[in-house]
Design a protein around this motif. Structure first.
Motif, mmCIF file in Angstrom:
data_model
loop_
_atom_site.group_PDB
_atom_site.id
_atom_site.type_symbol
_atom_site.label_atom_id
_atom_site.label_comp_id
_atom_site.label_asym_id
_atom_site.label_seq_id
_atom_site.Cartn_x
_atom_site.Cartn_y
_atom_site.Cartn_z
ATOM 1 N N GLY A 50 0.711 -1.215 -0.113
ATOM 2 C CA GLY A 50 0.011 -0.031 0.175
ATOM 3 C C GLY A 50 0.558 1.141 -0.139
ATOM 4 N N SER A 51 2.004 1.230 0.777
ATOM 5 C CA SER A 51 2.446 2.545 0.796
ATOM 6 C C SER A 51 3.510 2.637 -0.428
ATOM 7 C CB SER A 51 3.528 2.467 2.028
ATOM 8 O OG SER A 51 4.591 1.378 2.145
ATOM 9 N N CYS A 52 3.993 1.605 -1.001
ATOM 10 C CA CYS A 52 4.968 1.598 -2.221
ATOM 11 C C CYS A 52 3.793 2.191 -3.352
ATOM 12 C CB CYS A 52 5.319 0.327 -2.475
ATOM 13 S SG CYS A 52 6.312 0.372 -3.906
ATOM 14 N N THR A 53 2.709 1.698 -3.343
ATOM 15 C CA THR A 53 1.884 1.971 -4.290
ATOM 16 C C THR A 53 1.453 3.519 -4.267
ATOM 17 O OG1 THR A 53 0.646 -0.185 -4.446
ATOM 18 C CG2 THR A 53 -0.696 1.549 -5.372
ATOM 19 N N ALA A 54 1.244 3.999 -3.016
ATOM 20 C CA ALA A 54 0.994 5.392 -2.873
ATOM 21 C C ALA A 54 2.018 6.294 -3.246
ATOM 22 C CB ALA A 54 0.168 5.490 -1.386
ATOM 23 N N ILE A 55 3.285 5.999 -2.848
ATOM 24 C CA ILE A 55 4.331 6.742 -3.068
ATOM 25 C C ILE A 55 4.745 6.849 -4.482
ATOM 26 C CG2 ILE A 55 6.883 6.621 -3.060
ATOM 27 C CD1 ILE A 55 6.397 5.556 -0.200
ATOM 28 N N THR A 56 4.507 5.815 -5.042
ATOM 29 C CA THR A 56 4.513 5.659 -6.814
ATOM 30 C C THR A 56 3.674 6.316 -7.407
ATOM 31 O OG1 THR A 56 5.442 3.542 -6.491
ATOM 32 C CG2 THR A 56 4.573 4.325 -8.817
#
Length: 129
Positions: A50-56
């Motif tokens: 989730g955090s990687c998706t949001a950051i991307t």
């Protein structure tokens, strides 16, 4: 290279996780014998995605000057005892801002380009020594 160190002593399941100068705890809920003082390993996996998706998505939106105000991602996975090679993670992405339908569709395509998504979508080999 990304690295992490985990340490568990005799305090049941509360595990220290060190990475990049940061410390978090992983644990199990009390009904499984833990102290419930940290996320369980499955929740940590979802948090990574989730955090990687949001950051991307945020990086792309900022670079393309898309007026994206907020990103909310709801994730779910089955219980650990139900996991298999066919396990599915559900991911619902909510994008807030005055963005066009075309921008929204492009941001959803970009979501799949996050490194953790790519990692989880391919076979993973774990070498233990």
């Amino acid at each position: 290279m990304i690295t992490a160190i985990t340490e568990l002593d005799k305090s049941r399941f509360k595990t220290k996780v060190y990475a990049g100068g940061h410390l978090i705890y992983a644990d199990e809920p009390t009904e499984l014998g833990g102290t419930d003082e940290g996320m369980n390993p499955g929740a940590l996996l979802l948090a990574s995605l989730g955090s990687c998706t949001a950051i991307t998505i945020r990086m792309y939106a900022d670079r393309k000057e898309i007026p994206l105000e907020a990103i909310k991602i709801d994730l779910a996975i089955c219980k650990e005892e139900e996991m298999s090679k066919e396990t599915t993670i559900s991911r619902q992405i909510e994008l807030t801002g005055t963005i066009t339908a075309e921008q929204r569709e492009r941001l959803l395509v970009i979501a799949d380009k996050c490194p953790i998504h790519k990692l989880l979508s391919n076979p993973i080999r774990i070498l233990t020594t």
